[in-house]
Scaffold this active site. Structure first.
Site, PDB file in Angstrom:
ATOM      1  N   TYR A   1     -29.211 -21.464  12.300  1.00  0.00           N
ATOM      2  CA  TYR A   1     -29.641 -20.895  11.028  1.00  0.00           C
ATOM      3  C   TYR A   1     -28.559 -20.796   9.955  1.00  0.00           C
ATOM      4  O   TYR A   1     -28.806 -21.097   8.795  1.00  0.00           O
ATOM      5  CB  TYR A   1     -30.197 -19.480  11.269  1.00  0.00           C
ATOM      6  CG  TYR A   1     -30.424 -18.657  10.011  1.00  0.00           C
ATOM      7  CD1 TYR A   1     -31.596 -18.794   9.259  1.00  0.00           C
ATOM      8  CD2 TYR A   1     -29.471 -17.738   9.582  1.00  0.00           C
ATOM      9  CE1 TYR A   1     -31.800 -18.040   8.113  1.00  0.00           C
ATOM     10  CE2 TYR A   1     -29.682 -16.978   8.428  1.00  0.00           C
ATOM     11  CZ  TYR A   1     -30.841 -17.133   7.699  1.00  0.00           C
ATOM     12  OH  TYR A   1     -31.040 -16.395   6.575  1.00  0.00           O
TER      13      TYR A   1
ATOM     14  N   GLY B   1     -22.782 -15.167   2.211  1.00  0.00           N
ATOM     15  CA  GLY B   1     -22.605 -13.775   1.795  1.00  0.00           C
ATOM     16  C   GLY B   1     -22.865 -13.644   0.314  1.00  0.00           C
ATOM     17  O   GLY B   1     -22.286 -14.382  -0.474  1.00  0.00           O
TER      18      GLY B   1
ATOM     19  N   CYS C   1     -19.746 -13.724   6.324  1.00  0.00           N
ATOM     20  CA  CYS C   1     -18.845 -14.079   5.228  1.00  0.00           C
ATOM     21  C   CYS C   1     -18.530 -15.573   5.207  1.00  0.00           C
ATOM     22  O   CYS C   1     -18.750 -16.276   6.190  1.00  0.00           O
ATOM     23  CB  CYS C   1     -17.475 -13.411   5.392  1.00  0.00           C
ATOM     24  SG  CYS C   1     -17.527 -11.655   5.675  1.00  0.00           S
TER      25      CYS C   1
ATOM     26  N   ASN D   1     -13.486 -13.917   8.092  1.00  0.00           N
ATOM     27  CA  ASN D   1     -14.892 -13.958   8.471  1.00  0.00           C
ATOM     28  C   ASN D   1     -14.953 -13.583   9.947  1.00  0.00           C
ATOM     29  O   ASN D   1     -14.222 -14.148  10.753  1.00  0.00           O
ATOM     30  CB  ASN D   1     -15.417 -15.384   8.247  1.00  0.00           C
ATOM     31  CG  ASN D   1     -16.804 -15.611   8.837  1.00  0.00           C
ATOM     32  OD1 ASN D   1     -17.116 -16.705   9.268  1.00  0.00           O
ATOM     33  ND2 ASN D   1     -17.640 -14.600   8.855  1.00  0.00           N
ATOM     34  N   GLY D   2     -15.821 -12.644  10.277  1.00  0.00           N
ATOM     35  CA  GLY D   2     -15.971 -12.254  11.682  1.00  0.00           C
ATOM     36  C   GLY D   2     -15.850 -10.754  11.850  1.00  0.00           C
ATOM     37  O   GLY D   2     -15.829 -10.013  10.861  1.00  0.00           O
TER      38      GLY D   2
END
Ligand code: AMP
Length: 469
Positions: free
Chosen positions: A254, A35, A9, A109-110
């Site tokens: 990445y 996302g 996210c 996020n996570g």
């Protein structure tokens, strides 16, 4: 119980700008790579919260009509990668509720590792859950807290959750931002000038979001830190004792955009260094260096400069692949990869090629790309990967398949080379990866390469099992 365990996210929060929704939209637009399944924005005009979220890409969801219905000077936003399905919209973030702490919205996020355990306990105490996302657990913990203020209740909630989270929270008169004590996922702080005078604040997963809205990157939210901006100004506090840092190295390999500064370090610098070190460790007797776009581009530039081999963009990516396309009813071999990438034959014909990519996950795409380059006339294909073999799943917010599907978890490098049909295969060593991100103080998480997880994983097996239901 939980819809999807691995979740990638992007988050943003804006405070003090008359066009908060527009800025949140622009920020999400530049975080789209984090996302692509759903996105949402929640704003506050000082007395009420307004929310809009939907499945799809940011630019499709937030038309000017939609943004016009999101008034106010503060906002939080979220863009999410999730599994498709009926429950997907229900799980889109932010989550907004009215509870005993007032009207509150949260996005993060996570992955919260003890979410199953916490949810079971909350349900026993009468909580009714509407969705299956771990974010909802935070809201229930907030509502259950006997603390009177939102910040105190949030502090209490955060101390109960374990795992990785970079969190943004909106109430009618303030935004509250927090990062987990290990600092797995990034979260940067910026400031911007407000038209007519004054300073506004912005918080985002990556600094590329600041560039688009004219904000200046100040620093990161520290691991275990909570920041709050309200009428009284900006406050910072450590809500949790310091823990060893576990910043996700895959953000540099990445996931993040190369134009971002992540964990205080420019991603482009790490990626080129990954390529330079890769060229030193895994040289190849070849004619050209070709990146797999876009993920291998920066590392290929580094590989080329270090090896002295010319850099050629001999694979061209189509950036305009929509959600739907008409596939021929007669199956064309490797259609999906061909749609995305096309080789430049005249550059490849008769050449010995070093193909550079950031990682091999299942090996299926890499195999198709190697085959494509060979079919375009390359005499030899030497695949070089700018990180070590991915042997273990991530439990902290990167979408990796389970161990059985990770080709490097049960095959050695020579077996992988044979599977992907390359003439040679080389991975970067862990030591060089550390060097490329300048990790002299042991502040990164390398669990996907080592299987050595920085937190207790009690409850994770259960979480994985529930995500498959
Ligand atoms: P595979 O064929 O499964 O080995 O896929 C390798 C490709 O997937 C590489 O080009 C990577 O850039 C890309 N990749 C690696 N990790 C992820 C991730 N977490 N999400 C999406 N793509 C990824």
């Amino acid at each position: 119980m939980f819809d999807k365990f691995h979740e990638e996210c992007g988050v943003v929060a804006i405070y003090g700008h008359p066009e908060a929704a527009k800025l949140a939209y622009l920020a999400l637009y530049s975080l789209q790579h984090r996302g692509q399944e759903s996105a949402g924005i929640c704003t506050s005009d000082g007395s009420q919260l307004y929310i809009h979220k939907s499945m799809g890409h940011v630019a499709e969801i937030f038309t000017s009509d939609v943004i016009a219905k999101l008034p106010g000077r503060s906002a939080i936003g979220h863009t999410r990668y999730s599994t498709a399905g009926d429950t997907a919209l229900l799980n889109a973030q932010p989550f907004a509720v009215t509870c005993n702490k007032g009207r509150v919205a949260v996005a993060h996020n996570g992955n919260i590792i003890n979410a199953v355990e916490l949810r079971r306990d909350l349900e026993r105490r009468g909580s009714i859950f509407q969705a299956s996302s771990d974010t909802e657990v935070i809201l229930h913990l907030l509502a259950h807290s006997s603390e009177r203020t939102l910040s105190a209740a949030l502090r209490e909630a955060l101390l109960q959750i374990e795992g990785a989270f970079s969190l943004v929270c909106l109430a009618k008169d303030r935004v509250i931002i927090a990062r987990d004590p290990h600092g797995f996922r990034p979260l940067a702080v910026g400031e911007m000038e407000i038209p007519g005078g004054g300073t506004g604040y912005v918080f985002a997963s990556e600094t590329c979001a600041f560039d688009l809205i004219g904000a200046v990157y100040l620093h990161d939210v520290e691991p275990g830190e909570m920041m709050m901006v309200g009428p009284e100004g900006l406050t910072r506090e450590r809500y949790s004792p310091a823990q060893p840092r576990s910043q996700c190295v895959f953000e540099h390999v990445y996931f993040s955009r190369p134009d971002s500064v992540v964990f205080g370090r420019p991603v482009a610098e790490s990626r080129e260094e990954l390529g330079r070190l890769l060229a030193r460790e895994c040289p190849a007797d070849a004619d050209l260096v070709v990146p797999v776009p876009d993920s291998g581009v920066a590392a290929a530039i580094g590989y080329s400069s270090e090896s002295g081999l010319p850099f050629r963009q001999a694979l061209i990516r189509n950036h305009y692949i929509g959600r739907t396309f008409i596939e021929p009813s007669q199956a064309i071999r490797d259609f999906g990869v061909k749609l995305k990438l096309n080789p430049v034959r005249h550059l490849l014909q008769g050449q010995r090629v070093v193909l550079v990519d950031d990682s091999i996950v299942r090996g299926t795409t890499s195999r198709k790309i190697v085959r494509m380059v060979r079919q375009a006339g390359a005499a030899e294909v030497h695949l070089r990967i700018s990180c070590p073999p991915t042997i273990s799943p991530c439990f902290y917010g990167v979408d990796t398949p389970n161990r059985a599907e990770l080709i490097a978890s049960n095959h050695n490098v020579e077996e992988i080379r044979r599977y992907i049909e390359a003439d040679s295969l080389g991975y970067l060593s862990l030591e060089s990866l550390r060097k490329a991100v300048a990790d002299s103080r042991n502040e990164y998480c390398y669990a996907c390469y080592t299987g050595d997880y920085p937190t207790d994983l009690v409850g994770v097996e259960e979480l994985i099992a529930s995500s498959k239901k």
